[in-house]
Design a protein around this motif. Structure first.
Motif, mmCIF file in Angstrom:
data_model
loop_
_atom_site.group_PDB
_atom_site.id
_atom_site.type_symbol
_atom_site.label_atom_id
_atom_site.label_comp_id
_atom_site.label_asym_id
_atom_site.label_seq_id
_atom_site.Cartn_x
_atom_site.Cartn_y
_atom_site.Cartn_z
ATOM 1 N N ALA A 130 0.867 -1.190 0.000
ATOM 2 C CA ALA A 130 0.000 0.000 0.000
ATOM 3 C C ALA A 130 0.896 1.230 0.000
ATOM 4 C CB ALA A 130 -0.920 -0.005 1.213
ATOM 5 N N PRO A 131 1.327 1.687 -1.179
ATOM 6 C CA PRO A 131 2.296 2.781 -1.242
ATOM 7 C C PRO A 131 1.691 4.137 -0.904
ATOM 8 C CG PRO A 131 1.558 2.220 -3.447
ATOM 9 C CD PRO A 131 0.949 1.204 -2.529
ATOM 10 N N ALA A 132 2.550 5.009 -0.381
ATOM 11 C CA ALA A 132 2.222 6.431 -0.334
ATOM 12 C C ALA A 132 2.710 7.012 -1.654
ATOM 13 C CB ALA A 132 2.920 7.105 0.839
ATOM 14 N N VAL A 133 1.807 7.606 -2.417
ATOM 15 C CA VAL A 133 2.128 8.134 -3.742
ATOM 16 C C VAL A 133 2.117 9.653 -3.681
ATOM 17 C CG1 VAL A 133 1.445 8.230 -6.160
ATOM 18 C CG2 VAL A 133 1.153 6.099 -4.861
ATOM 19 N N LEU A 134 3.130 10.274 -4.245
ATOM 20 C CA LEU A 134 3.205 11.729 -4.361
ATOM 21 C C LEU A 134 3.144 12.084 -5.840
ATOM 22 C CD1 LEU A 134 6.084 12.483 -1.810
ATOM 23 C CD2 LEU A 134 3.630 12.227 -1.382
ATOM 24 N N ASP A 135 2.109 12.840 -6.215
ATOM 25 C CA ASP A 135 1.853 13.152 -7.620
ATOM 26 C C ASP A 135 1.886 14.671 -7.804
ATOM 27 O OD1 ASP A 135 0.819 13.588 -10.157
ATOM 28 O OD2 ASP A 135 -0.773 12.087 -9.957
ATOM 29 N N PRO A 136 2.928 15.217 -8.441
ATOM 30 C CA PRO A 136 3.016 16.674 -8.585
ATOM 31 C C PRO A 136 1.894 17.271 -9.423
ATOM 32 C CG PRO A 136 4.708 15.595 -9.892
ATOM 33 C CD PRO A 136 4.097 14.543 -9.018
ATOM 34 N N TYR A 137 1.282 16.490 -10.281
ATOM 35 C CA TYR A 137 0.154 16.988 -11.068
ATOM 36 C C TYR A 137 -1.018 17.342 -10.156
ATOM 37 C CZ TYR A 137 -3.587 17.099 -14.543
ATOM 38 O OH TYR A 137 -4.659 17.465 -15.331
ATOM 39 N N VAL A 138 -1.367 16.437 -9.267
ATOM 40 C CA VAL A 138 -2.460 16.669 -8.319
ATOM 41 C C VAL A 138 -2.079 17.753 -7.317
ATOM 42 C CG1 VAL A 138 -3.861 15.618 -6.491
ATOM 43 C CG2 VAL A 138 -3.350 14.327 -8.579
ATOM 44 N N MET A 139 -0.852 17.697 -6.831
ATOM 45 C CA MET A 139 -0.402 18.649 -5.814
ATOM 46 C C MET A 139 -0.375 20.070 -6.363
ATOM 47 S SD MET A 139 2.516 16.094 -4.339
ATOM 48 C CE MET A 139 3.487 17.308 -3.492
ATOM 49 N N ASP A 140 0.124 20.245 -7.589
ATOM 50 C CA ASP A 140 0.206 21.589 -8.156
ATOM 51 C C ASP A 140 -1.181 22.171 -8.402
ATOM 52 O OD1 ASP A 140 1.896 23.770 -9.450
ATOM 53 O OD2 ASP A 140 0.567 23.244 -11.105
ATOM 54 N N LYS A 141 -2.128 21.346 -8.845
ATOM 55 C CA LYS A 141 -3.482 21.831 -9.061
ATOM 56 C C LYS A 141 -4.145 22.245 -7.753
ATOM 57 C CE LYS A 141 -6.181 20.088 -12.215
ATOM 58 N NZ LYS A 141 -6.999 19.143 -13.018
ATOM 59 N N ARG A 142 -3.658 21.695 -6.640
ATOM 60 C CA ARG A 142 -4.190 22.080 -5.333
ATOM 61 C C ARG A 142 -3.598 23.398 -4.844
ATOM 62 N NH1 ARG A 142 -8.536 21.138 -1.974
ATOM 63 N NH2 ARG A 142 -7.954 21.711 0.156
ATOM 64 N N VAL A 143 -2.275 23.519 -4.941
ATOM 65 C CA VAL A 143 -1.628 24.704 -4.357
ATOM 66 C C VAL A 143 -1.644 25.904 -5.294
ATOM 67 C CG1 VAL A 143 -0.151 23.318 -2.852
ATOM 68 C CG2 VAL A 143 0.692 23.985 -5.115
ATOM 69 N N GLN A 144 -1.818 25.666 -6.599
ATOM 70 C CA GLN A 144 -1.882 26.769 -7.560
ATOM 71 C C GLN A 144 -3.041 26.536 -8.530
ATOM 72 O OE1 GLN A 144 1.665 28.171 -9.399
ATOM 73 N NE2 GLN A 144 2.508 28.784 -7.448
ATOM 74 N N GLN A 145 -4.226 26.473 -7.974
ATOM 75 C CA GLN A 145 -5.410 26.097 -8.739
ATOM 76 C C GLN A 145 -5.650 26.991 -9.945
ATOM 77 O OE1 GLN A 145 -8.953 26.028 -6.362
ATOM 78 N NE2 GLN A 145 -10.276 25.393 -8.049
ATOM 79 N N TYR A 146 -5.397 28.283 -9.807
ATOM 80 C CA TYR A 146 -5.762 29.229 -10.856
ATOM 81 C C TYR A 146 -4.562 29.712 -11.668
ATOM 82 C CZ TYR A 146 -10.088 29.149 -8.238
ATOM 83 O OH TYR A 146 -11.234 28.735 -7.605
ATOM 84 N N ARG A 147 -3.424 29.063 -11.508
ATOM 85 C CA ARG A 147 -2.262 29.472 -12.293
ATOM 86 C C ARG A 147 -2.476 29.129 -13.766
ATOM 87 N NH1 ARG A 147 1.788 26.583 -14.056
ATOM 88 N NH2 ARG A 147 1.517 24.867 -12.583
ATOM 89 N N ARG A 148 -2.121 30.079 -14.631
ATOM 90 C CA ARG A 148 -2.242 29.840 -16.066
ATOM 91 C C ARG A 148 -1.084 28.986 -16.556
ATOM 92 N NH1 ARG A 148 -4.191 35.579 -18.824
ATOM 93 N NH2 ARG A 148 -6.182 35.754 -17.679
ATOM 94 N N GLY A 149 -1.299 28.334 -17.671
ATOM 95 C CA GLY A 149 -0.251 27.517 -18.267
ATOM 96 C C GLY A 149 -0.518 26.035 -18.089
ATOM 97 N N GLY A 150 0.270 25.236 -18.799
ATOM 98 C CA GLY A 150 0.093 23.794 -18.764
ATOM 99 C C GLY A 150 0.614 23.170 -17.489
#
Length: 247
Positions: A130-150
């Protein structure tokens, strides 16, 4: 030892990346895969595999991305079943040693690996540990929800000033994602103040919220209504499709 030295951003991370035959994680075949042990005041360790893709074809579009042709994979690659077993075993060992798995857009890579395991009769990763997974895609959308760009790996590396040489090489991507997540954790205390197990659980909820928002956007956008049906709320592993589970 200070609090800052206790957080996960100072520990050993296990980066994982695949290059594959297609964008559909249920049917894609692994071409190359890399498992990278990074940080923790130790030298970086890298293991990379090239698969013979189990008799499948590598489309031209996929070759343009990662550089491997069907002929090259068949001549130099190892048997796909062996590659899948060894990658799964390496990741399980990292988890058993207490390391989080760092994976960009984790639902894709973990689903590909899971479906490949089932295809070849290998015990899937999440059936072993049962791994702990760290996903920068999910994390970035959380901490910078409204940032423009890909929000591709290349986009995030540019934004967080992380070197990424030879993008779409599984080794380079798996290494870069470790550096990226570490920098994100040190910039945003909302990430680093949690243990990796806690952060994993938070990402399950964040990903669900993000995917619900995407699904609702498609549902109310003319011409995109059908796309809403394909949005899964699950993270970090997509559920089996009926035609896949029947194989």
């Amino acid at each position: 030892m200070t609090v800052s030295q206790l957080d996960w951003t100072y520990g050993r991370l296990c980066g994982f990346d695949l290059e594959t035959t297609s964008t559909d994680p249920h049917t894609a075949r692994i071409v190359t895969g890399s498992v990278v042990q990074h940080g923790g005041a130790r030298a970086t360790g890298v293991r990379t595999w090239l698969s013979d893709v189990g008799g499948a074809e590598i489309p031209t579009d996929a070759t343009r991305i990662h550089g491997f042709t069907t002929e090259a994979a068949r001549s130099a690659g190892r048997p796909a079943a062996v590659v899948v077993e060894e990658i799964t075993t390496a990741l399980a060992a990292a988890v058993e040693e207490g390391r989080p798995l760092v994976i960009m857009n984790a639902t894709y890579d973990l689903t590909v690996l899971d479906r490949e395991a089932r295809r070849y009769g290998v015990v899937p990763l999440l059936d072993r540990v049962a791994p702990a997974v760290l996903d920068p895609y999910v994390m970035d959308k959380r901490v910078q929800q409204y940032r423009r760009g890909g929000r591709t790996l290349s986009d995030l590396c540019r934004h967080y000033v992380v070197p990424l040489e030879a993008a779409h090489s599984s080794e380079a991507d798996a290494t870069a994602v470790c550096v990226l997540v570490r920098k994100m954790g040190r910039r945003y205390r909302v990430l680093a103040r949690l243990s990796t197990d806690q952060l994993h659980r938070e990402q399950v909820a964040w990903a669900r919220e993000q995917n619900e928002s995407l699904r609702d956007y498609f549902a109310r956008t003319p011409g995109k209504e059908e796309w809403a049906r394909s949005v899964s709320l699950e993270w970090p592993l997509l559920p089996l499709r009926a035609e896949v589970s029947a194989q």
